[in-house]
Design an enzyme around this catalytic site. Structure first.
Site, PDB file in Angstrom:
ATOM      1  N   ASP A  60      -1.380 -29.579 -12.973  1.00 42.03           N
ATOM      2  CA  ASP A  60      -0.750 -28.600 -13.877  1.00 42.03           C
ATOM      3  C   ASP A  60      -1.533 -28.414 -15.181  1.00 42.03           C
ATOM      4  O   ASP A  60      -1.785 -27.284 -15.607  1.00 42.03           O
ATOM      5  CB  ASP A  60       0.682 -29.037 -14.218  1.00 42.03           C
ATOM      6  CG  ASP A  60       1.644 -28.813 -13.058  1.00 42.03           C
ATOM      7  OD1 ASP A  60       1.408 -27.884 -12.252  1.00 42.03           O
ATOM      8  OD2 ASP A  60       2.633 -29.564 -12.959  1.00 42.03           O
ATOM      9  N   GLY A  86       8.605 -32.614 -19.263  1.00 46.07           N
ATOM     10  CA  GLY A  86       7.575 -32.887 -18.269  1.00 46.07           C
ATOM     11  C   GLY A  86       6.390 -31.940 -18.377  1.00 46.07           C
ATOM     12  O   GLY A  86       5.235 -32.360 -18.196  1.00 46.07           O
ATOM     13  N   ALA A  87       6.651 -30.679 -18.664  1.00 40.33           N
ATOM     14  CA  ALA A  87       5.555 -29.704 -18.731  1.00 40.33           C
ATOM     15  C   ALA A  87       4.621 -30.017 -19.898  1.00 40.33           C
ATOM     16  O   ALA A  87       3.397 -29.905 -19.776  1.00 40.33           O
ATOM     17  CB  ALA A  87       6.123 -28.288 -18.850  1.00 40.33           C
ATOM     18  N   ALA A 145       8.822 -31.065 -25.343  1.00 40.21           N
ATOM     19  CA  ALA A 145       8.343 -32.439 -25.110  1.00 40.21           C
ATOM     20  C   ALA A 145       8.872 -32.956 -23.779  1.00 40.21           C
ATOM     21  O   ALA A 145       9.093 -34.152 -23.613  1.00 40.21           O
ATOM     22  CB  ALA A 145       8.777 -33.340 -26.264  1.00 40.21           C
ATOM     23  N   LYS A 197       8.960 -33.845  -9.060  1.00 41.25           N
ATOM     24  CA  LYS A 197       7.645 -34.325  -9.502  1.00 41.25           C
ATOM     25  C   LYS A 197       7.657 -35.780  -9.968  1.00 41.25           C
ATOM     26  O   LYS A 197       6.701 -36.513  -9.719  1.00 41.25           O
ATOM     27  CB  LYS A 197       7.113 -33.448 -10.650  1.00 41.25           C
ATOM     28  CG  LYS A 197       6.734 -32.041 -10.234  1.00 41.25           C
ATOM     29  CD  LYS A 197       6.125 -31.295 -11.401  1.00 41.25           C
ATOM     30  CE  LYS A 197       5.971 -29.827 -11.094  1.00 41.25           C
ATOM     31  NZ  LYS A 197       5.265 -29.088 -12.145  1.00 41.25           N
ATOM     32  N   ASN A 247       9.567 -30.307 -31.067  1.00 36.33           N
ATOM     33  CA  ASN A 247      10.620 -30.272 -30.040  1.00 36.33           C
ATOM     34  C   ASN A 247      11.991 -30.291 -30.707  1.00 36.33           C
ATOM     35  O   ASN A 247      12.170 -30.876 -31.764  1.00 36.33           O
ATOM     36  CB  ASN A 247      10.473 -31.476 -29.098  1.00 36.33           C
ATOM     37  CG  ASN A 247      11.356 -31.327 -27.878  1.00 36.33           C
ATOM     38  OD1 ASN A 247      11.367 -30.266 -27.247  1.00 36.33           O
ATOM     39  ND2 ASN A 247      12.109 -32.358 -27.542  1.00 36.33           N
TER      40      ASN A 247
HETATM   41  P1  ATR Z   1      10.043 -29.353 -18.075  1.00 35.83           P
HETATM   42  O1  ATR Z   1       9.786 -30.341 -16.994  1.00 35.83           O
HETATM   43  O2  ATR Z   1       9.965 -27.906 -17.645  1.00 35.83           O
HETATM   44  O3  ATR Z   1       9.255 -29.622 -19.307  1.00 35.83           O
HETATM   45  P2  ATR Z   1      12.317 -30.602 -19.234  1.00 35.83           P
HETATM   46  O4  ATR Z   1      11.659 -31.924 -19.056  1.00 35.83           O
HETATM   47  O5  ATR Z   1      13.764 -30.455 -18.930  1.00 35.83           O
HETATM   48  O6  ATR Z   1      11.586 -29.499 -18.404  1.00 35.83           O
HETATM   49  O7  ATR Z   1      12.051 -30.161 -20.758  1.00 35.83           O
HETATM   50  C1  ATR Z   1      12.523 -28.957 -21.269  1.00 35.83           C
HETATM   51  C2  ATR Z   1      11.999 -28.794 -22.683  1.00 35.83           C
HETATM   52  O8  ATR Z   1      12.438 -27.545 -23.198  1.00 35.83           O
HETATM   53  C3  ATR Z   1      12.496 -29.858 -23.643  1.00 35.83           C
HETATM   54  O9  ATR Z   1      11.477 -30.122 -24.585  1.00 35.83           O
HETATM   55  C4  ATR Z   1      13.696 -29.161 -24.303  1.00 35.83           C
HETATM   56  O10 ATR Z   1      14.031 -29.642 -25.574  1.00 35.83           O
HETATM   57  P3  ATR Z   1      14.954 -30.966 -25.727  1.00 35.83           P
HETATM   58  O11 ATR Z   1      14.047 -32.127 -25.485  1.00 35.83           O
HETATM   59  O12 ATR Z   1      15.459 -30.901 -27.109  1.00 35.83           O
HETATM   60  O13 ATR Z   1      16.045 -30.825 -24.684  1.00 35.83           O
HETATM   61  C5  ATR Z   1      13.142 -27.762 -24.417  1.00 35.83           C
HETATM   62  N1  ATR Z   1      14.169 -26.719 -24.537  1.00 35.83           N
HETATM   63  C6  ATR Z   1      15.020 -26.273 -23.579  1.00 35.83           C
HETATM   64  N2  ATR Z   1      15.807 -25.273 -24.058  1.00 35.83           N
HETATM   65  C7  ATR Z   1      15.446 -25.079 -25.342  1.00 35.83           C
HETATM   66  C8  ATR Z   1      15.865 -24.197 -26.389  1.00 35.83           C
HETATM   67  N3  ATR Z   1      16.833 -23.292 -26.175  1.00 35.83           N
HETATM   68  N4  ATR Z   1      15.268 -24.277 -27.588  1.00 35.83           N
HETATM   69  C9  ATR Z   1      14.287 -25.191 -27.808  1.00 35.83           C
HETATM   70  N5  ATR Z   1      13.832 -26.057 -26.874  1.00 35.83           N
HETATM   71  C10 ATR Z   1      14.400 -26.006 -25.661  1.00 35.83           C
END
Ligand code: ATR
Length: 273
Positions: free
Chosen positions: A102, A129-130, A127, A65, A150
């Site tokens: 989205d 991409g979603a 925080a 994306k 986050n």
């Molecule tokens: P997406 O595009 O699906 O949003 P991403 O950009 O990789 O994927 O972001 C994943 C999000 O999930 C991030 O906010 C991540 O937190 P960090 O910024 O601290 O990495 C969060 N996340 C993933 N696993 C997590 C967990 N076990 N507990 C809390 N937050 C989590």
């Protein structure tokens, strides 16, 4: 026949062909919709080839994306805000238009569940991409407050600062959070590993609405957890998937398909009902 597809990696289990085929049947549009799984460093070339060979439009999913955002000729305002493109349309004058449906899909699904967003206190977990894609469409609904929490707090702070001009958005650490919230949206990928964001159970109450952007054949870890702590209204991201697809279909074909029946058929296909 007009050709569309979804680019992703992996993408074999994507439900987009199923959804768009049903939309096309319902609206009597002649089109075919397929899948493409280029190697991660071959997406740009694959995208070029698809449009050179007469493709009309595509969806783009993980992990392409952000790259798609840099490859299109023009961006819609909402794609610009999201920093990512999930829908590309070849316009009649040969321009590749990048859009992002989205966030609109999330808001449409929340509304279809009867969730009130205006004047509500919303907690957005994550925080990445979603979360970024959801912020502008959520703020456009005029919540009284939108708090981002986050695991990596600085990322939440950056997002809040970036979207501050659009509404009352702030960043708080998980430890700082003080309820009551009307709606919690989990945009983290924690559920993918069966993990939970570190949210205090005391924030869950019977009148709260819980939304997990993830989905599966059974409850996500976050939805199970919220139910255990008394949440009565829980929603997973399957409806968002169908709504973002409907929005993309509308961008391409200029006709909006109905989503209710398609969501029901998708649930049946997934074995959820
Ligand atoms: P997406 O595009 O699906 O949003 P991403 O950009 O990789 O994927 O972001 C994943 C999000 O999930 C991030 O906010 C991540 O937190 P960090 O910024 O601290 O990495 C969060 N996340 C993933 N696993 C997590 C967990 N076990 N507990 C809390 N937050 C989590």
């Amino acid at each position: 026949m007009d050709r569309y597809l979804v680019f992703g990696h992996p993408v074999r289990h994507s439900k987009s062909p199923f959804i768009h085929t049903l939309f096309a049947r319902q609206t009597q549009q002649e089109l075919e919709y397929g899948l493409a799984e280029p190697a991660v460093d071959e997406f740009a070339q694959a995208l070029c080839t698809f449009f050179d060979q007469g493709g009309k439009g595509c969806n783009v999913t993980v992990p392409f994306k952000e790259q798609a955002f840099t490859l299109v000729d023009r961006l819609s305002p909402r794609a610009k805000r999201a920093g990512a493109v999930n829908t590309i349309k070849l316009t009649d004058d040969g321009v590749l238009l990048g859009d992002n449906t989205d966030g609109a899909g999330l808001v449409a699904d929340l509304k279809s569940h009867g969730v009130t967003l205006a004047d509500s206190r919303i907690l957005l977990l994550g925080a990445g991409g979603a979360a970024r894609g959801a912020l502008a469409p959520l703020l456009a609904e005029l919540p009284s407050e939108l708090v981002i929490a986050n695991r990596t707090h600085t990322k939440a702070q950056q997002l809040a600062a970036e979207f501050h001009d659009l509404g009352p958005v702030t960043a708080q650490t998980y430890e700082q959070l003080a309820g009551p919230f009307d709606l919690v949206i989990n945009s983290t990928s924690a559920s993918l590993q069966g993990e939970l964001p570190p949210l205090a159970p005391a924030l869950i109450h019977t009148d709260i609405a819980i939304y997990d952007m993830m989905y599966g054949a059974s409850d996500t870890a976050f939805i199970s957890w919220a139910k255990q702590h008394g949440a009565r209204q829980t929603m997973d991201g399957l409806g968002m998937l169908v709504e973002q697809a409907a929005e993309a279909f509308t961008v391409w074909r200029g006709i909006r398909p109905g989503t209710k029946q398609v969501l029901r058929e998708l649930k049946r296909n997934l074995g959820v009902i």
